[in-house]
Design an enzyme around this catalytic site. Structure first.
Site, mmCIF file in Angstrom:
data_model
loop_
_atom_site.group_PDB
_atom_site.id
_atom_site.type_symbol
_atom_site.label_atom_id
_atom_site.label_comp_id
_atom_site.label_asym_id
_atom_site.label_seq_id
_atom_site.Cartn_x
_atom_site.Cartn_y
_atom_site.Cartn_z
ATOM 1 N N GLY A 50 -21.046 6.707 4.979
ATOM 2 C CA GLY A 50 -20.093 7.095 3.943
ATOM 3 C C GLY A 50 -20.643 6.740 2.637
ATOM 4 N N GLY A 96 -19.858 7.635 -0.533
ATOM 5 C CA GLY A 96 -18.602 7.838 -1.682
ATOM 6 C C GLY A 96 -18.912 6.969 -2.739
ATOM 7 N N LYS A 156 0.828 -1.340 -0.017
ATOM 8 C CA LYS A 156 -0.046 0.006 -0.005
ATOM 9 C C LYS A 156 0.929 1.157 -0.152
ATOM 10 C CE LYS A 156 -4.550 0.841 0.543
ATOM 11 N NZ LYS A 156 -5.790 0.006 -0.147
ATOM 12 N N VAL A 180 -17.840 4.002 -3.170
ATOM 13 C CA VAL A 180 -18.332 2.516 -2.907
ATOM 14 C C VAL A 180 -19.987 2.661 -2.336
ATOM 15 C CG1 VAL A 180 -17.918 0.447 -1.858
ATOM 16 C CG2 VAL A 180 -15.956 1.616 -2.745
HETATM 17 P P1 NAD Z 1 -14.640 7.927 -1.039
HETATM 18 O O1 NAD Z 1 -13.477 8.821 -0.659
HETATM 19 O O2 NAD Z 1 -15.091 7.975 -2.295
HETATM 20 O O3 NAD Z 1 -15.724 7.719 0.173
HETATM 21 C C1 NAD Z 1 -15.684 7.970 1.355
HETATM 22 C C2 NAD Z 1 -17.020 8.802 1.854
HETATM 23 O O4 NAD Z 1 -16.857 8.885 3.430
HETATM 24 C C3 NAD Z 1 -17.035 10.218 1.304
HETATM 25 O O5 NAD Z 1 -18.166 10.466 0.894
HETATM 26 C C4 NAD Z 1 -16.691 10.968 2.468
HETATM 27 O O6 NAD Z 1 -17.238 12.426 2.485
HETATM 28 C C5 NAD Z 1 -17.196 9.920 3.730
HETATM 29 N N1 NAD Z 1 -16.404 10.334 4.999
HETATM 30 C C6 NAD Z 1 -15.248 10.448 5.321
HETATM 31 N N2 NAD Z 1 -14.973 10.542 6.622
HETATM 32 C C7 NAD Z 1 -16.325 10.419 7.046
HETATM 33 C C8 NAD Z 1 -16.534 10.437 8.365
HETATM 34 N N3 NAD Z 1 -15.894 10.856 9.625
HETATM 35 N N4 NAD Z 1 -18.003 10.441 8.432
HETATM 36 C C9 NAD Z 1 -19.000 10.316 7.433
HETATM 37 N N5 NAD Z 1 -18.554 10.002 6.356
HETATM 38 C C10 NAD Z 1 -16.880 10.408 6.027
HETATM 39 O O7 NAD Z 1 -13.867 6.379 -0.776
HETATM 40 P P2 NAD Z 1 -14.321 5.038 -1.199
HETATM 41 O O8 NAD Z 1 -13.304 4.442 -2.490
HETATM 42 O O9 NAD Z 1 -15.716 4.910 -1.391
HETATM 43 O O10 NAD Z 1 -13.992 4.064 -0.070
HETATM 44 C C11 NAD Z 1 -14.756 4.033 0.930
HETATM 45 C C12 NAD Z 1 -13.842 2.999 1.924
HETATM 46 O O11 NAD Z 1 -13.841 1.753 1.438
HETATM 47 C C13 NAD Z 1 -12.525 3.560 2.333
HETATM 48 O O12 NAD Z 1 -12.245 3.292 3.868
HETATM 49 C C14 NAD Z 1 -11.727 2.531 1.405
HETATM 50 O O13 NAD Z 1 -10.327 2.245 1.930
HETATM 51 C C15 NAD Z 1 -12.461 1.303 1.366
HETATM 52 N N6 NAD Z 1 -12.364 0.659 0.188
HETATM 53 C C16 NAD Z 1 -12.384 1.058 -1.090
HETATM 54 C C17 NAD Z 1 -12.144 0.328 -2.271
HETATM 55 C C18 NAD Z 1 -12.451 0.717 -3.698
HETATM 56 O O14 NAD Z 1 -12.852 0.000 -4.634
HETATM 57 N N7 NAD Z 1 -12.932 2.346 -3.751
HETATM 58 C C19 NAD Z 1 -11.725 -0.867 -1.856
HETATM 59 C C20 NAD Z 1 -11.608 -1.491 -0.800
HETATM 60 C C21 NAD Z 1 -11.846 -0.652 0.277
#
Ligand code: NAD
Length: 359
Positions: free
Chosen positions: A179, A181, A79, A183
């Site tokens: 959250g 976002g 990572k 995902v």
């Molecule tokens: P992203 O940044 O697109 O979405 C995260 C969302 O969480 C955002 O809308 C943000 O505003 C919100 N957020 C952040 N801090 C917050 C808080 N304290 N309270 C409430 N909301 C909050 O990220 P993503 O790609 O959707 O990933 C989300 C999670 O899944 C992360 O932990 C990431 O590591 C994990 N993940 C993502 C993937 C992927 O393919 N994108 C794969 C495996 C794991």
């Protein structure tokens, strides 16, 4: 570029890269490469200190070793973190400098999207390194892994609901998505399509409004999401939402979401088991994105292959849930054990092969 190896016990290689001209301050952490070159995303965040970023890189790269092992792809755990604000500091120079850092490791680590890194950013990195993946190339490969991750989580939520709630469908079950976002929003769409009742929380008000409007979701503040009156809690924001302070406020009987490192401390695994809450181990349920990236690197990406692998995530979860119940042991411990067995087996095989070559 200034390059410095950071000695960390138990990690194969951790390197700190600095390029003042490009504004790059980054760590690439390779935890293990027994199964193959390390593969895992790059996260851009304005970490408060070097130590905080290093801890994140270490934890996340170790998680990738386990995730890739149980995801069935021939990659080790790695990572990267970049100390920067993705909204202000991301420039082509910074992304190129990071790409050169990745390239300098000669294929020990493949990078991809994570929080703060988009498919366009990966394209920019690709101008200087061949070891960046997660882009929809002409051949119709996977691209941005987030929708696949969401699909895998949705399948995992179904598996967990079956195991803990005896529910054959998610229809009318109440799910809180913390959250919404990349995902979380797609997960919310899939859950809504299946007839689940949604509660959503995010610090981004406009994302919450979108989910309220599109999916008829109820809105709750991020602080109160854990206490929402729901069947399933799906943490899809940052890690650490399950901790000593929050666990007693949890009302859901299932935790199944995409966030990495959902348990702030390892003892939360046992604590959830003691409370009869079924926890879908984060790195198992959220593996579809990296599986897509892995297939892309191997040149084996097809929609059909990925879909089959995503289905295997629910099979793996079924096995973990069954063993957890039979042995009355926490699901996280069972997952760790299964992943370590995969890595140990590969190490034994490699050793036997090298002995045979020397004989
Ligand atoms: P992203 O940044 O697109 O979405 C995260 C969302 O969480 C955002 O809308 C943000 O505003 C919100 N957020 C952040 N801090 C917050 C808080 N304290 N309270 C409430 N909301 C909050 O990220 P993503 O790609 O959707 O990933 C989300 C999670 O899944 C992360 O932990 C990431 O590591 C994990 N993940 C993502 C993937 C992927 O393919 N994108 C794969 C495996 C794991």
């Amino acid at each position: 570029m200034k390059t410095q190896v950071v000695p960390v016990d138990g990690w194969l290689k951790v390197v700190h890269f600095e390029d003042a001209n490009a504004g790059l301050n980054a760590i690439i952490s390779v935890h293990d490469a027994t199964l193959g070159p390390a593969c895992g995303g790059c996260r851009i965040r304005p970490y408060a200190s070097f130590g905080e970023g290093l801890e994140d890189a270490k934890r996340l790269s170790r998680g990738m070793t386990f995730k890739n092992a149980l995801g069935g792809i021939p990659f080790g755990g790695g990572k990267a973190v970049i100390f920067a604000d993705p909204r202000k500091d991301k420039t082509p120079e910074l992304l190129h400098a990071f790409g050169r850092a990745v390239e300098s490791l000669g294929g020990l680590y493949y990078t991809a999207e994570d929080s703060g890194v988009t498919e366009d950013d990966i394209q920019t990195m690709r101008e200087v390194t061949q070891y960046a993946a997660g882009i929809a190339a002409k051949g119709g490969t996977g691209g941005n892994p987030s929708p696949f991750t969401a699909r895998g989580v949705w399948r995992g939520v179904q598996a967990a609901a079956r195991a803990r709630l005896g529910a054959e469908t998610l229809k009318d079950l109440r799910v809180c998505v913390l959250g919404v976002g990349a995902v979380g929003m797609e997960l919310a769409r899939l859950l809504h399509k299946e007839g689940a009742k949604l509660v959503v929380a995010d610090i981004n008000e406009s994302a919450v409004s979108q989910a309220v409007e599109n999916f008829g979701a109820e809105r709750v503040s991020p602080d109160d999401a854990i206490a929402a009156n729901v069947d399933i809690f799906a943490p899809c924001a940052m890690g650490g939402s399950i901790n000593v302070h929050s666990i007693d406020r949890l009302s859901a009987k299932v935790i199944a979401g995409s966030a990495n490192n959902q348990l702030l401390t390892p003892d939360m695994d046992q604590a959830l088991n003691d409370r009869d809450v079924l926890y879908a181990p984060d790195y198992v349920i959220n593996a579809a994105g990296v599986i897509s990236v892995g297939l892309e690197i191997l040149g084996q990406w097809t929609a059909q292959e990925l879909s089959m692998r995503i289905d295997r995530i629910s099979d793996t979860l079924d096995e973990i849930f069954t063993r957890s119940k039979a042995e009355n042991r926490p699901t996280g411990a069972i997952a760790d054990q299964l992943a370590m067995e995969v890595v140990a087996k590969a190490a034994q095989k490699a050793e036997a092969e090298s002995r045979a070559m020397l004989a």
